[in-house]
Design a protein around this motif. Structure first.
Motif, PDB file in Angstrom:
ATOM      1  N   UNK A 131      -6.969  13.272  -1.693  1.00  0.00           N
ATOM      2  CA  UNK A 131      -7.619  12.447  -0.674  1.00  0.00           C
ATOM      3  C   UNK A 131      -8.832  11.677  -1.182  1.00  0.00           C
ATOM      4  N   UNK A 132      -9.350  12.039  -2.350  1.00  0.00           N
ATOM      5  CA  UNK A 132     -10.587  11.396  -2.827  1.00  0.00           C
ATOM      6  C   UNK A 132     -10.427  10.854  -4.244  1.00  0.00           C
ATOM      7  N   UNK A 133      -9.255  10.441  -4.607  1.00  0.00           N
ATOM      8  CA  UNK A 133      -9.028   9.980  -5.975  1.00  0.00           C
ATOM      9  C   UNK A 133      -9.801   8.709  -6.305  1.00  0.00           C
ATOM     10  N   UNK A 134      -9.913   7.802  -5.343  1.00  0.00           N
ATOM     11  CA  UNK A 134     -10.680   6.583  -5.609  1.00  0.00           C
ATOM     12  C   UNK A 134     -12.143   6.923  -5.869  1.00  0.00           C
ATOM     13  N   UNK A 135     -12.697   7.842  -5.075  1.00  0.00           N
ATOM     14  CA  UNK A 135     -14.083   8.248  -5.263  1.00  0.00           C
ATOM     15  C   UNK A 135     -14.254   8.962  -6.605  1.00  0.00           C
ATOM     16  N   UNK A 136     -13.278   9.778  -6.979  1.00  0.00           N
ATOM     17  CA  UNK A 136     -13.343  10.453  -8.271  1.00  0.00           C
ATOM     18  C   UNK A 136     -13.358   9.455  -9.418  1.00  0.00           C
ATOM     19  N   UNK A 137     -12.467   8.461  -9.358  1.00  0.00           N
ATOM     20  CA  UNK A 137     -12.442   7.426 -10.401  1.00  0.00           C
ATOM     21  C   UNK A 137     -13.768   6.678 -10.439  1.00  0.00           C
ATOM     22  N   UNK A 138     -14.315   6.379  -9.252  1.00  0.00           N
ATOM     23  CA  UNK A 138     -15.592   5.654  -9.199  1.00  0.00           C
ATOM     24  C   UNK A 138     -16.747   6.520  -9.706  1.00  0.00           C
ATOM     25  N   UNK A 139     -16.713   7.821  -9.424  1.00  0.00           N
ATOM     26  CA  UNK A 139     -17.740   8.725  -9.930  1.00  0.00           C
ATOM     27  C   UNK A 139     -17.699   8.777 -11.455  1.00  0.00           C
ATOM     28  N   UNK A 140     -16.496   8.860 -12.005  1.00  0.00           N
ATOM     29  CA  UNK A 140     -16.340   8.866 -13.454  1.00  0.00           C
ATOM     30  C   UNK A 140     -16.864   7.557 -14.054  1.00  0.00           C
ATOM     31  N   UNK A 194       0.844  -1.192   0.000  1.00  0.00           N
ATOM     32  CA  UNK A 194       0.000   0.000   0.000  1.00  0.00           C
ATOM     33  C   UNK A 194       0.881   1.245   0.000  1.00  0.00           C
ATOM     34  N   UNK A 195       0.789   2.118  -1.037  1.00  0.00           N
ATOM     35  CA  UNK A 195       1.642   3.309  -1.083  1.00  0.00           C
ATOM     36  C   UNK A 195       1.110   4.428  -0.198  1.00  0.00           C
ATOM     37  N   UNK A 196       1.997   5.339   0.161  1.00  0.00           N
ATOM     38  CA  UNK A 196       1.595   6.535   0.911  1.00  0.00           C
ATOM     39  C   UNK A 196       0.758   7.431   0.010  1.00  0.00           C
ATOM     40  N   UNK A 197      -0.364   7.901   0.519  1.00  0.00           N
ATOM     41  CA  UNK A 197      -1.276   8.702  -0.297  1.00  0.00           C
ATOM     42  C   UNK A 197      -0.712  10.102  -0.549  1.00  0.00           C
ATOM     43  N   UNK A 198      -0.778  10.508  -1.829  1.00  0.00           N
ATOM     44  CA  UNK A 198      -0.405  11.861  -2.201  1.00  0.00           C
ATOM     45  C   UNK A 198       1.066  12.174  -2.136  1.00  0.00           C
ATOM     46  N   UNK A 199       1.928  11.151  -2.046  1.00  0.00           N
ATOM     47  CA  UNK A 199       3.355  11.412  -1.852  1.00  0.00           C
ATOM     48  C   UNK A 199       4.008  12.039  -3.087  1.00  0.00           C
ATOM     49  N   UNK A 200       3.392  11.916  -4.242  1.00  0.00           N
ATOM     50  CA  UNK A 200       3.979  12.447  -5.476  1.00  0.00           C
ATOM     51  C   UNK A 200       3.294  13.720  -5.948  1.00  0.00           C
ATOM     52  N   UNK A 201       2.445  14.307  -5.117  1.00  0.00           N
ATOM     53  CA  UNK A 201       1.665  15.473  -5.531  1.00  0.00           C
ATOM     54  C   UNK A 201       1.916  16.641  -4.615  1.00  0.00           C
ATOM     55  N   UNK A 202       1.915  17.817  -5.216  1.00  0.00           N
ATOM     56  CA  UNK A 202       1.926  19.065  -4.472  1.00  0.00           C
ATOM     57  C   UNK A 202       0.612  19.751  -4.748  1.00  0.00           C
ATOM     58  N   UNK A 208      -2.532  22.509  -2.920  1.00  0.00           N
ATOM     59  CA  UNK A 208      -2.764  23.477  -1.853  1.00  0.00           C
ATOM     60  C   UNK A 208      -3.389  22.801  -0.645  1.00  0.00           C
ATOM     61  N   UNK A 209      -3.030  23.227   0.589  1.00  0.00           N
ATOM     62  CA  UNK A 209      -3.648  22.659   1.776  1.00  0.00           C
ATOM     63  C   UNK A 209      -5.157  22.823   1.736  1.00  0.00           C
ATOM     64  N   UNK A 210      -5.847  21.765   2.063  1.00  0.00           N
ATOM     65  CA  UNK A 210      -7.302  21.828   2.030  1.00  0.00           C
ATOM     66  C   UNK A 210      -7.916  21.870   3.414  1.00  0.00           C
ATOM     67  N   UNK A 211      -7.092  21.583   4.444  1.00  0.00           N
ATOM     68  CA  UNK A 211      -7.643  21.558   5.790  1.00  0.00           C
ATOM     69  C   UNK A 211      -8.491  20.342   6.045  1.00  0.00           C
ATOM     70  N   UNK A 212      -8.490  19.389   5.131  1.00  0.00           N
ATOM     71  CA  UNK A 212      -9.333  18.223   5.288  1.00  0.00           C
ATOM     72  C   UNK A 212      -8.470  16.981   5.417  1.00  0.00           C
ATOM     73  N   UNK A 213      -8.905  16.044   6.148  1.00  0.00           N
ATOM     74  CA  UNK A 213      -8.250  14.741   6.239  1.00  0.00           C
ATOM     75  C   UNK A 213      -9.190  13.699   5.715  1.00  0.00           C
ATOM     76  N   UNK A 214      -8.670  12.711   4.972  1.00  0.00           N
ATOM     77  CA  UNK A 214      -9.567  11.684   4.471  1.00  0.00           C
ATOM     78  C   UNK A 214     -10.170  10.834   5.563  1.00  0.00           C
ATOM     79  N   UNK A 215      -9.677  10.988   6.794  1.00  0.00           N
ATOM     80  CA  UNK A 215     -10.209  10.170   7.870  1.00  0.00           C
ATOM     81  C   UNK A 215     -11.034  10.989   8.876  1.00  0.00           C
ATOM     82  N   UNK A 216     -11.405  12.182   8.536  1.00  0.00           N
ATOM     83  CA  UNK A 216     -12.141  12.986   9.498  1.00  0.00           C
ATOM     84  C   UNK A 216     -13.520  12.373   9.752  1.00  0.00           C
ATOM     85  N   UNK A 217     -14.074  12.572  10.959  1.00  0.00           N
ATOM     86  CA  UNK A 217     -15.302  11.889  11.337  1.00  0.00           C
ATOM     87  C   UNK A 217     -16.551  12.511  10.726  1.00  0.00           C
ATOM     88  N   UNK A 218     -16.769  12.303   9.440  1.00  0.00           N
ATOM     89  CA  UNK A 218     -18.017  12.701   8.811  1.00  0.00           C
ATOM     90  C   UNK A 218     -18.562  11.511   8.062  1.00  0.00           C
TER      91      UNK A 218
END
Length: 451
Positions: A366-375, A200-208, A210-220
């Protein structure tokens, strides 16, 4: 000048080593297994219809809406899970699931049993594509994703080609039930290989970005996050246009791929079935592979000059498909029709790779899998769900008047205009790619970006 050099050095992505290419090849094999099992219903369609006494509309529903409905909608929650948990485990479990249900198709005795088995296959396959795309996006930087996702998509024609050749040989040697069981076994072995060897690779390690203030694991709630991602992505004009164009083109493409064996066995009934399977298998494997690879290569190379090429390549190639397919459907010679399959398969395979690559770049990390699934939801619900189903219902409705041969030709011809419509949408979308890319990556677009 010194300041620019310092910033550039600090954000330079890690060099891609050999292991990511191993993962790339293995995930290409996963895609290949996916389409072997998915395409199998098309190869076995005449045998299944004869054995179970099914009509064209029933086969169209099995090939289309029964498979696509859950496949499309489950892709997003599974992808949301993949954006928060181990993507490798999800991919391995998905492969094992669809392989088991492929084998169970061979035990069905009527229309509803076959439909439910295909629903089971679709549930498994729903978990394969989006997490795999997300994994690769963390192994390859955005400058190489067009290539990487095109390589993964090479598994599509290879899987379809092998399904024609292997499935065709098995069904002519044994029967359609035995074929289902045998063709499901390789997926179980590949699932084990993915589970054991893919890290399992580290998420977003190859991307720069802007900070979004969001975490993919936040409790929503998952639903709120899915809807938020959908609203965000669909608000991007380029993503929206690519999804609509891809869905329209996919209607004709999926209808063609699921009814192609029925068409050739009806329109050219004097040709031995194994000739049909072999000819279609070779043209699918070779021409589609060349089209997918070349489109990915061209996009990665030419996008350094203009990112509009992400739209130009699909637009031009889909426009060429319209007359080629029309001629193939109505020409009398079997060999001419088969020869036309070479450019048809080549040009018809060019739109998905650039579309998926652009969608991943436009998406927040943080939401690339969801984006691919939406597409995939948009493309599959419209393309896979409606295309084969429409052809089956129209062919059944025309059967009494035109017979099984011409009713199917007319039904397939009715979808060809979709290629032209999709071509126009892609071309118009090219005008806004640079601006949407700049907003998504957090960089100001200028000439230096393409040098």
């Amino acid at each position: 000048m010194t300041e620019v050099t310092s910033v550039t050095t600090s954000v330079r992505p890690p060099r891609v080593g050999l292991y990511p290419y191993y993962v790339l090849v293995l995930l290409m094999l996963v895609t290949m297994i996916n389409f072997i099992d998915r395409q199998l219903i098309a190869i076995l369609s005449p045998s299944i219809q004869a054995d179970l006494g099914l009509t064209d509309w029933q086969m169209g529903a099995v090939k289309g809406i029964f498979f696509a409905l859950l496949y499309a909608f489950l892709g997003i929650p599974i992808a949301r899970l993949a954006d928060r948990t181990n993507r490798t485990a999800i991919v391995a479990s998905a492969i094992a699931g669809w392989s088991v249900f492929t084998m169970l198709c061979g035990a069905t005795q009527n229309f509803m049993q076959l439909a439910m088995a295909r629903v089971g296959v679709s549930i498994g396959e729903a978990g394969g594509t989006a997490p795999a795309h997300s994994i690769l996006s963390d192994y390859f930087p955005k400058e190489q994703r067009g290539f990487a996702l095109s390589v993964v998509n090479i598994g599509v024609p290879l899987g379809i080609g092998f399904s024609f050749l292997g499935g065709g040989w098995l069904v002519t040697t044994f029967d359609w039930r035995t074929t289902c069981v045998i063709m499901g076994i390789p997926g179980l072995l590949v699932a084990l290989l993915v589970a054991i060897t893919v890290r399992e690779p580290e998420r977003g390690r190859l991307d720069l970005e802007p900070p979004t203030g969001r975490s993919p694991r936040k409790p929503s709630s998952d639903l709120s996050e899915i809807l938020k991602t959908a609203r965000h992505m669909l608000a991007i004009p380029t993503f929206r246009a690519f999804a609509i164009a891809g869905a329209i083109a996919a209607m004709a493409s999926y209808a063609k791929s699921t009814w192609i064996v029925d068409f050739f066995t009806r329109a050219h009934a004097d040709v031995p079935p194994m000739y049909v399977f072999t000819a279609l298998g070779l043209t699918q494997a070779v021409a589609n592979t060349a089209g997918i690879f070349l489109s990915g290569y061209l996009v990665d190379r030419l996008s350094k000059r203009t990112r509009a090429v992400y739209a130009w390549v699909p637009a031009i190639c889909l426009g060429i498909l319209f007359p080629l397919w029309g001629l193939c459907l109505w020409v009398d010679s079997f060999w001419v029709a088969i020869a036309l399959q070479v450019p048809i398969c080549f040009f018809g395979s060019t739109f998905l790779g650039p579309s998926f690559a652009l969608a991943q770049t436009l998406s927040p990390v943080a939401v690339r899998s969801v984006t691919a699934a939406l597409f995939l939801l948009i493309i599959n619900l419209v393309g896979m769900g409606l295309g084969p189903t429409f052809v089956g219902f129209l062919s059944s409705g025309l059967m009494a008047q035109f017979g099984p041969d011409y009713s199917l030709r007319i039904a397939l011809s009715a979808l060809l205009a979709g290629y032209l419509v999709a071509s126009v949408i892609y071309m118009r979308a090219s005008e806004g790619i640079d601006a949407d890319w700049a907003r998504a990556t957090g960089h100001q677009h200028n000439k230096a970006d393409h040098q």
